[in-house]
Write a protein that holds these residues in place. Sequence first.
Motif, short mmCIF file in Angstrom:
data_model
loop_
_atom_site.label_atom_id
_atom_site.label_comp_id
_atom_site.label_asym_id
_atom_site.label_seq_id
_atom_site.Cartn_x
_atom_site.Cartn_y
_atom_site.Cartn_z
N MET A 113 33.55 42.88 -4.04
CA MET A 113 34.28 41.84 -3.78
C MET A 113 34.99 41.37 -5.35
SD MET A 113 33.25 38.14 -1.91
CE MET A 113 32.66 39.02 -0.52
N LYS A 114 36.35 41.37 -5.27
CA LYS A 114 36.98 40.98 -6.62
C LYS A 114 37.23 39.20 -6.66
CE LYS A 114 39.70 45.17 -7.80
NZ LYS A 114 38.74 45.17 -8.94
N PRO A 115 36.97 38.61 -7.66
CA PRO A 115 37.19 37.26 -7.89
C PRO A 115 38.79 37.00 -7.43
CG PRO A 115 36.32 38.13 -9.67
CD PRO A 115 36.24 39.24 -8.94
N SER A 116 39.77 37.73 -7.80
CA SER A 116 40.99 37.42 -7.41
C SER A 116 41.33 37.43 -6.02
CB SER A 116 42.07 38.25 -8.18
OG SER A 116 41.71 39.83 -7.70
N SER A 117 40.38 38.04 -4.98
CA SER A 117 40.56 38.16 -3.80
C SER A 117 40.09 36.91 -2.94
CB SER A 117 39.94 39.42 -3.29
OG SER A 117 38.51 39.14 -3.31
N LEU A 118 39.35 35.86 -3.78
CA LEU A 118 38.59 34.75 -3.11
C LEU A 118 39.94 33.85 -2.73
CD1 LEU A 118 35.62 34.72 -5.33
CD2 LEU A 118 35.77 35.62 -3.19
N SER A 119 39.81 33.14 -1.67
CA SER A 119 40.61 32.20 -1.25
C SER A 119 39.71 30.80 -1.35
CB SER A 119 41.28 32.40 0.07
OG SER A 119 40.33 32.55 1.08
N GLY A 120 40.88 29.66 -1.53
CA GLY A 120 40.06 28.44 -1.62
C GLY A 120 40.06 28.02 -2.97
N LEU A 121 40.06 28.72 -4.03
CA LEU A 121 39.76 28.41 -5.43
C LEU A 121 41.14 27.76 -5.96
CD1 LEU A 121 37.62 31.19 -6.55
CD2 LEU A 121 36.88 28.80 -6.15
N PRO A 122 40.96 26.98 -7.16
CA PRO A 122 42.11 26.44 -7.77
C PRO A 122 42.90 27.61 -8.10
CG PRO A 122 40.42 25.19 -8.27
CD PRO A 122 39.69 26.24 -7.49
N ALA A 123 44.26 27.33 -8.33
CA ALA A 123 44.98 28.67 -8.68
C ALA A 123 44.64 29.14 -10.25
CB ALA A 123 46.47 28.24 -9.02
N GLY A 124 44.67 30.44 -10.12
CA GLY A 124 44.19 30.98 -11.63
C GLY A 124 42.99 31.15 -11.81
N VAL A 125 41.98 30.79 -11.24
CA VAL A 125 40.60 30.90 -11.43
C VAL A 125 40.04 32.29 -11.08
CG1 VAL A 125 38.08 30.18 -10.58
CG2 VAL A 125 39.91 28.35 -11.15
N GLY A 126 40.59 32.73 -9.82
CA GLY A 126 40.03 34.26 -9.71
C GLY A 126 40.43 35.11 -10.85
N ASP A 127 41.68 35.03 -11.30
CA ASP A 127 42.20 35.68 -12.40
C ASP A 127 41.54 35.49 -13.72
OD1 ASP A 127 44.25 37.15 -10.77
OD2 ASP A 127 45.72 35.65 -11.02
N ALA A 128 41.12 34.34 -14.02
CA ALA A 128 40.52 33.90 -15.18
C ALA A 128 39.12 34.35 -15.14
CB ALA A 128 40.23 32.17 -15.21
N LEU A 129 38.39 34.59 -14.11
CA LEU A 129 37.17 35.09 -13.99
C LEU A 129 37.44 36.69 -14.29
CD1 LEU A 129 35.70 33.48 -10.65
CD2 LEU A 129 34.87 33.41 -13.07
N GLU A 130 38.33 37.22 -13.63
CA GLU A 130 38.40 38.70 -14.04
C GLU A 130 38.70 38.75 -15.47
OE1 GLU A 130 40.98 40.68 -11.28
OE2 GLU A 130 39.79 40.00 -9.61
#
Length: 834
Positions: free
Chosen positions: A1-18
Amino acid sequence: MKPSSLSGLPAGVGDALEAEGVAELYPPQAAAVEAGILEGESLVAAVPTASGKTLIAELAMLSAVERGGKALYIVPLRALASEKKAEFERWEDHGVTVGVSTGNYDSDGEWLATRDIIVATSEKVDSLVRNGAPWIDDLTCVVSDEVHLVDDSHRGPTLEVTLAKLRRVNPGLQTVALSATVGNADVIADWLDAELVESDWRPIDLRVGVHYGNAINFDDGSQREVRVDRGGDQTAALVADALDTEADGQGGSSLVFVNSRRNAESAARRLGEVTASRLTDDERDELRELASELRDVSDTETSTDLASAVEEGAAFHHAGLASEHRSLIEDAFRDRLVKCVCATPTLAAGVNTPARRVIVRDWRRYDGDYGGMKPLDVLEVHQMCGRAGRPGLDPYGEAVLLASSADTMDELFDRYIWAEAEPVRSKLAVEPALRTHVLATVASGFASTREGLLEFLDNTLYATQTDDAGRLESVTDRVLEYLEINGFIEREWSGNRETLTATGIGHTVSRLYLDPMSAATMIDGLREACADGGDDRSADYAFSGTGVEGDGDGIETSEGEGDDGPFGTYSLSDVDAGAETGAGAGGANGESAGEEKTEGAARELTPLGLYHLVSRTPDTYELYLKSGDRETYEELLYEREEELLGDAPSAYDDVNFEDWLASLKTARLLEDWASEVDEDRITERYGVGPGDVRGKVETAEWLLRAAETLARDVEGVDGDAVLAVREARKRVEYGVREELLDLAGVRGIGRKRARRLYEAGIESRVDLREAEKAVVLGALRGRERTAERILEHAGREDPSMEGVRADRSASAAATAGSASDEDGSGQANLGDFG
DNA sequence: CCAAACCCGAACAGTAACTGCGTTT
DNA sequence: ACTGTTCGGGTTTGG
């Protein structure tokens, strides 16, 4: 499961995690997402330390914030609060704001209501609920870190009750509880109506083993040879072995857990021989620098011992250290400068200080109640072992227990390595815990009848765990009775319903966060002091029925001669003499301002009396009597019994009498501090570390502040008493005698600088604003920056020190013979102005 | 030859850790 | 239980 694929997070959080390197969620994290934490589902995550628990919490909190909610992160330690806050602040770029609130630190002025994520200790949260913080109602997500601590007999009930309250206030609240792997995580999940994610998975391999003979025997059956020279020491061999084994281009550092402070210090000294020979020249230089910083923290033996150990590349860590010591060591250890830290359990549960190799040297610890050496809990040993392996730095972590015989080795495997951690069990149903929480529950309106109270308590973990509901009920009844007798609550029958209401004082006590018993003790003491009839005080103080009372009149005889014995060259009367001459030199009447303030009271309320009063409340942690102390403090008791408040127990009532003397010991420590006795003298005299002194002072400060409020609110305590309490509090707060209170209140001026300024003739803020700059600078040892800052804080119009030459004559008198003390570290001794 | 320094073993003492408040003077 | 410290007695060492 990739962080950027998660929904419901503030914009950019998934990418920032990656971007941070989180390419893929760890299995427990993915399981948490599947359990619905991004959609507000409650969850208990029972997973090992360092397996990404924090990210689970972050995902829950960030998605809650994204939905327009507000999150609270509850930590067990103040040090963790700042650590977590710093960690969460990286989301501020994504529009998420973070605040902290602990006993000693609130977010910079910013009102917490405006923050999206708030980090706080469990006690602070409890206190905020009691004080009706408005934002509590807005919470949509609460995270409880280290929730297995509900098992703790002192602090567990607070966490338990606080979680129950938060969930009661806000029925839809998402509750995320992070726990170590414990025996009964499912029970906690049941209690919190949460999904359970349980896993032993770790991002870096952890190998646990026992060292015996010349090898470590790991849990996977493998062995590693680590030879111990004849008569040599296992720990040293293991530390050396870790350092000599390069993984990521460097040798590995070790964290050694031992069972006492003294052992930590001596082990560090010994291991210094191992680490010293493996240092580079650069490291040696840096360590020397660190050592000098450590020495500057405090002028005590602990401080110098720590500094000399650090110069060798080893350090010790325990609660006797000042907090600055601790963080310097922690940082240097993380930076791999310090190669080995020998620690008591402070480091097992505290801030994140991982090491490649953890050595659990002692697995038994003295426990007075147990009556000897008690084996550590499985959970505690697991927590220690969990510190092994630094994610991203070490290829693996190793935790090693030590055995000196084959039998011990087998025992260690059975007891700790193969064993599951103990189940968590609520400790709520005991009087001390319920005393405070029942009052708070009534006072803050969570319950107004006995039935309502029991119904509320039914939401706690205790209720879901016990099969003896009667116990909680009977303890509650006892507590209600206690609270009523002491005037904290009122019980009224109307028809067949009994209503419970908190009295005015009851509310105050709840808001002040006092144990009701502490409040009762303080109120009684203050009232007694103000009561009419100071004449029959001897009646109050007779050691009833002990046969000692006959001495009551002749006690003064011991004054003056009694001081010499136990403390060698130094005595309290020396301090008095020193400070009086000091005051004389300054041209002031150094006497008796305190007496003037309290002269209206029925009896004199002295600092010692007040310190003793707060020291014997259950909110002060006791200082133990050592051998010989009993005589010392019995004597002190006779000398100064007129100052003490409340009835002394009979000398034949062993337990209570010892407690009374132990409180007196604490009280005199505080009095010493408030009389400008040097820190190193205090630590030596009472056998404590600088960290303990700070702790005692902090507690006394808090309780005296509470006492001041109580004194104002309660009947039968007059205004003079309030003033006396305030002065006693300020004196411990600043650590100064009365005449320095004004100066010490200026930012940048502590007890040492205040005294030096005073000796130079600058006795007040007004003097600071008007005095010759040369004199100020002279008194401050020529530190221009310091002097400027101080003048600025004192409100001087033109604080600049440019072109001013220090007038040394002013300080020369005060510092006769200590030319070496020019380092500006403010280490003046009392002896300096004797 | 004697006293001071030194060494050794026995007896003895001591033992982990954490949080709480309120703005007025 | 274990370790570090203290204390006393005996031995060595130096003048």
